[in-house]
Structures are given as structure tokens and as C-alpha cells.
Design an enzyme around this catalytic site. Structure first.
Site, short mmCIF file in Angstrom:
data_model
loop_
_atom_site.label_atom_id
_atom_site.label_comp_id
_atom_site.label_asym_id
_atom_site.label_seq_id
_atom_site.Cartn_x
_atom_site.Cartn_y
_atom_site.Cartn_z
N ASN A 224 -26.17 -2.68 -112.18
CA ASN A 224 -25.22 -3.64 -111.62
C ASN A 224 -24.65 -3.18 -110.27
OD1 ASN A 224 -23.91 -1.52 -112.94
ND2 ASN A 224 -22.02 -2.67 -113.16
N GLY B 228 -24.72 -2.29 -106.15
CA GLY B 228 -25.26 -3.07 -105.04
C GLY B 228 -26.76 -2.82 -104.89
N TYR C 123 -19.52 14.19 -98.16
CA TYR C 123 -20.83 13.62 -97.78
C TYR C 123 -21.51 14.56 -96.78
CZ TYR C 123 -24.07 9.70 -97.37
OH TYR C 123 -25.19 8.90 -97.45
N1 LIG Z 1 -29.79 7.52 -101.14
C1 LIG Z 1 -29.52 6.46 -100.41
O1 LIG Z 1 -30.07 6.23 -99.34
C2 LIG Z 1 -28.49 5.52 -100.91
C3 LIG Z 1 -28.35 4.24 -100.35
C4 LIG Z 1 -27.42 3.37 -100.89
C5 LIG Z 1 -26.62 3.79 -101.93
N2 LIG Z 1 -26.75 5.05 -102.41
C6 LIG Z 1 -25.96 5.54 -103.53
O2 LIG Z 1 -26.20 4.71 -104.62
C7 LIG Z 1 -25.06 4.66 -105.42
C8 LIG Z 1 -24.68 3.20 -105.64
O3 LIG Z 1 -24.26 2.62 -104.41
P1 LIG Z 1 -23.84 1.08 -104.38
O4 LIG Z 1 -23.31 0.74 -103.06
O5 LIG Z 1 -24.96 0.30 -104.92
O6 LIG Z 1 -22.65 1.17 -105.45
P2 LIG Z 1 -21.69 0.10 -106.08
O7 LIG Z 1 -22.17 -1.27 -105.80
O8 LIG Z 1 -20.30 0.46 -105.69
O9 LIG Z 1 -21.85 0.39 -107.64
C9 LIG Z 1 -21.53 1.61 -108.20
C10 LIG Z 1 -22.36 1.77 -109.46
O10 LIG Z 1 -22.17 3.06 -110.00
C11 LIG Z 1 -21.89 2.95 -111.40
N3 LIG Z 1 -21.07 4.07 -111.79
C12 LIG Z 1 -19.88 4.45 -111.28
N4 LIG Z 1 -19.43 5.58 -111.88
C13 LIG Z 1 -20.37 5.91 -112.82
C14 LIG Z 1 -20.49 6.97 -113.76
N5 LIG Z 1 -19.55 7.90 -113.85
N6 LIG Z 1 -21.58 6.98 -114.54
C15 LIG Z 1 -22.52 6.03 -114.45
N7 LIG Z 1 -22.47 5.00 -113.55
C16 LIG Z 1 -21.40 4.95 -112.75
C17 LIG Z 1 -21.17 1.62 -111.52
O11 LIG Z 1 -21.30 1.19 -112.85
P3 LIG Z 1 -20.07 0.63 -113.73
O12 LIG Z 1 -20.02 -0.82 -113.47
O13 LIG Z 1 -20.52 0.97 -115.10
O14 LIG Z 1 -18.83 1.36 -113.31
C18 LIG Z 1 -22.00 0.77 -110.55
O15 LIG Z 1 -23.19 0.35 -111.16
C19 LIG Z 1 -23.99 5.49 -104.73
O16 LIG Z 1 -24.03 6.79 -105.24
C20 LIG Z 1 -24.47 5.48 -103.29
O17 LIG Z 1 -23.98 6.57 -102.56
C21 LIG Z 1 -27.67 5.91 -101.94
#
Ligand SMILES: NC(=O)c1ccc[n+]([C@@H]2O[C@H](COP(=O)([O-])OP(=O)(O)OC[C@H]3O[C@@H](n4cnc5c(N)ncnc54)[C@H](OP(=O)(O)O)[C@@H]3O)[C@@H](O)[C@H]2O)c1
Length: 361
Positions: A179, A181, A80
Site C-alpha cells: 500500500n 506509494g 539519509y
Molecule cells: N530505493 C529507492 O530508490 C526508493 C525509492 C522510493 C522509495 N523508497 C523507499 O521505499 C519506502 C516506501 O516509500 P513510499 O514513498 O512508497 O512510502 P509511503 O507511501 O509513505 O508508505 C510507507 C509504507 O511503509 C509501510 N510501513 C511503515 N512502517 C512500517 C513498519 N514498521 N513495518 C512494515 N511496514 C511499514 C507502510 O505500511 P502501513 O500502512 O502498514 O503503515 C506503507 O506501506 C521508503 O522506505 C522509501 O524510502 C526507496
């Protein structure tokens, strides 16, 4: 500039029990600590932490609950952009209750609920002493799981829906990893504003159940990545307009397909890279549809708005209002006692889980 949080770890094995102000003996704080970067299951350990001294501008917090987010995993892996000095306590998000405050603290009092004001707090711990400026007060009348998951994903969803395109009721947006968060927060915040959502998820054996769950949250359409390429997509756009905004959490093919359906001059915001593949954009999308590609990082937004506390307060008030009205709920989750952290870390890294792991502290 933030001072380092009071998480003193070095050389600590069995610190003596301390006494609270009421005189009762208190067990030493414990936390999930990593001394080196690597795979979380290999490097994270539950350890006793040293009892930090309460300085005049410090706040002693009893942590209540903290999620395991993908960024927390990346921080432990060392991939990160912002890393804590080692050894470090894991976790960047969570909610705690104030136990006591230093003599110069004015904005917080015992009993208040607090969440991290920025990343790097080290929330996977039972108790901690933090500088006041690293904490943000949240109302106590929202569910604890909502408070524990408020500072990252709902804020990201809120900003991405507000800051890139001016959307009006009836407009639509499209997002992948719907799906996740963030995705669940996007669905609910958009629904509350009358914005239609087209939600892309990966195919899986229990797809109908996931579709049902997302529709119950307020999704207008839930489709698989494969569906994006099918001619049937035309039918979908008979009932809603093509999206002006696309939210990309995945990268790779998923992004390319999603981009096909964006309106001319529409914006795609990339905020996650779950597929660990670059964003691929056909040349035609630029030449013939003039699409705009942007990025978003909540951490940067907080830095950029450090001198504008009203912007943060206004967003938090809006989100808490949605929570109180039942329009924004905590993500689908599994509550895990701290001692079962290994299982929680493993589950947080598995595909198709659709459940946020939340440590109960
Ligand atoms: N830029 C920002 O400020 C910010 C803020 C918050 C979060 N984020 C990022 O947003 C992302 C999601 O965070 P979250 O907390 O919402 O995650 P989360 O609830 O843990 O969910 C992870 C998601 O990623 C999908 N996923 C995992 N591996 C994958 C792959 N190889 N190909 C396609 N989809 C995949 C999962 O789908 P499945 O159910 O199909 O496995 C699920 O929908 C992370 O990368 C996080 O770092 C960024």
C-alpha cells in the site's frame, strides 16, 4: 556536477516585496526550513526565504505541489546517505511551473511544468530559483498530483519491474508494503504489462477497505504478513505461478516470509527498510533455491545513467503514457495547505495511514 540551488536563507526574516516582470508586487518566497537535524516536528519551520537572483542558466519556478516521502523525513533526521548543507529547505520531489528563465536557458520556457532531475532540490517552498540542469520538463496534460509524485516512486517501480528479471505477461511478482506509494505504482505498472501481483500488507482494523482499494488498482492478490506463513498459500499458487521477483520495502521477518515463496533462482530486490530491521535469509534459500538478493536506489540509477538521457526520457514517456491512459494514478493522498505542514509531517510518520501527504504550495 550540479551547482547549489538558489535557496539563500541565512539572516533572512522579512525580505521586502519584489516586483514581477508584469510589475505586480510579489510576496517573498516561503519554505519549510530546518537549521539542524532532528525530529521534523521539532526542527522544521515555515520561513520567508530570500529572493534569489536569476542567473543566465537559472529558472524561476513557482512550486505547485510536493509530497512528504519517507526519505524526506530521513534527510531531516540526518539519517539519509545524502544530506543537504544546513540550513536547508525540505522536500526532494514535487512539481512547479516555470515563471521566468535566464538568457542561456533553451529547453524551458515560462508556463512549462518541471520536476526535480535529482534529489536535494528543496521542493517544500512556494517559489525558487534553480539551475536549469536540476530540472526536468514534464507534460502539462497529466494531473498535477501525478506530476508531483512522478520522479521517485513510479520511476522506482518501473525500474524494479524492468531491470532485474525479464518478466512476461502471466508471470507474477510479490511485494511487501504494497500500500506504499511505490507499492501502488508497482501494482498499476505490472497490471498494464499483464504481470500478476501478490501484495503483502500489515494487518489492521480496516483491512477489508485497504484490500478493496488495492484490488481496484489492479492487485491480483492482497494478503497479510501472517498469511505468508499459512498453508493456504499453496492454494494461491494453483492459479498463478510462483513469483520470479520479490520487492522488499520492509526488512526483518516480512522479508524472510516473502522469500519462502520466491521461485528457485528468483531475485529479491530490497529498496526500503521501513521496519528498520536487517534482511534475514535462511541458509536453505541460498543452497537449495539459489535465490539472488539485490538492492535498488533510484538516486544511483540516475547517476549511473547521467550520460544516457534517452533511458530517462523513455521511462518518463512510458509513465506519462500510462497516466494519460488512466493506468497509473497518483497514490492515495491527502492534500495539505502549506501552513498546515506540522499536521502533514506528523501524519507522514504515523503507521497505517495509507495516504501520502501532499503539500499544496
Ligand atoms: N530505493 C529507492 O530508490 C526508493 C525509492 C522510493 C522509495 N523508497 C523507499 O521505499 C519506502 C516506501 O516509500 P513510499 O514513498 O512508497 O512510502 P509511503 O507511501 O509513505 O508508505 C510507507 C509504507 O511503509 C509501510 N510501513 C511503515 N512502517 C512500517 C513498519 N514498521 N513495518 C512494515 N511496514 C511499514 C507502510 O505500511 P502501513 O500502512 O502498514 O503503515 C506503507 O506501506 C521508503 O522506505 C522509501 O524510502 C526507496
Amino acid at each position: 556536477m550540479h551547482r547549489a540551488a538558489g535557496w539563500v536563507l541565512r539572516g533572512v526574516r522579512n525580505p521586502p516585496k519584489t516586483r514581477s516582470r508584469s510589475g505586480t508586487a510579489r510576496s517573498p518566497p516561503r519554505g519549510l526550513v530546518y537549521g539542524q537535524h532532528g525530529e521534523p516536528s521539532a526542527v522544521v519551520q515555515l520561513k520567508d526565504l530570500e529572493e534569489a537572483k536569476l542567473g543566465g542558466s537559472d529558472v524561476h519556478v513557482k512550486m505547485l505541489a510536493a509530497p512528504i516521502n519517507p526519505a524526506d523525513i530521513n534527510v531531516i533526521q540526518g539519517t539519509y546517505p545524502i544530506l543537504s548543507p544546513l540550513p536547508a529547505v525540505g522536500g526532494n520531489e514535487g512539481v512547479g511551473e516555470v515563471l521566468e528563465v535566464g538568457q542561456h536557458v533553451v529547453a524551458l520556457k515560462p508556463g512549462d511544468w518541471v520536476i526535480p532531475a535529482s534529489t536535494g532540490l528543496g521542493t517544500w517552498r512556494t517559489r525558487g530559483v534553480f539551475p536549469e540542469e536540476m530540472l526536468l520538463k514534464v507534460p502539462r496534460d497529466i494531473p498535477v498530483l501525478c506530476a508531483a509524485t512522478l520522479s521517485v516512486n513510479p520511476c522506482t517501480a518501473f525500474r524494479m519491474l524492468s531491470d532485474f528479471e525479464s518478466l512476461a505477461p502471466g508471470d507474477s511478482i510479490i511485494q511487501n508494503a504494497a500500500n506504499s506509494g511505490v507499492g501502488q505504482a508497482v501494482i498499476q505498472i505490472a497490471k498494464a504489462s499483464g504481470i500478476k501481483t501478490i501484495n503483502v500488507v500489515r494487518d489492521r482494523p480496516d483491512l477489508p477497505k485497504l484490500v478493496e482499494t488495492l484490488m481496484a488498482l489492479g492487485a491480483d492478490h492482497v494478503i497479510t504478513e501472517e498469511m505468508l506463513r499459512k498453508p493456504e498459500m499453496k492454494d494461491l499458487f494453483k492459479s498463478i505461478p510462483k513469483p520470479r521477483l520479490a520487492l522488499n520495502c520492509v526488512g526483518g521477518k516480512s522479508t524472510t516470509e516473502m522469500l519462502r515463496h520466491l521461485q528457485p533462482k528468483g531475485t529479491m530486490v530490497t529498496y526500503g527498510g521501513m521496519a528498520k530491521q536487517p534482511v534475514m535469509v535462511p541458509v536453505s534459500a541460498f543452497i537449495f533455491r539459489d535465490v539472488r538478493l539485490r538492492g535498488f536506489w533510484m538516486t544511483q540509477w540516475r547517476k549511473d545513467h547521467a550520460q544516457d538521457p534517452a533511458a530517462l526520457t523513455s521511462m518518463m514517456d512510458s509513465l506519462c503514457q500510462l497516466i494519460r491512459r488512466g493506468q497509473l494514478t497518483a497514490p492515495a493522498c491527502t492534500e495539505v495547505p502549506l501552513q498546515d505542514y506540522q499536521a502533514a509531517l506528523e501524519a507522514a510518520m504515523k503507521p497505517f495511514i495509507s495516504s501520502k501527504q501532499i503539500l499544496l504550495l
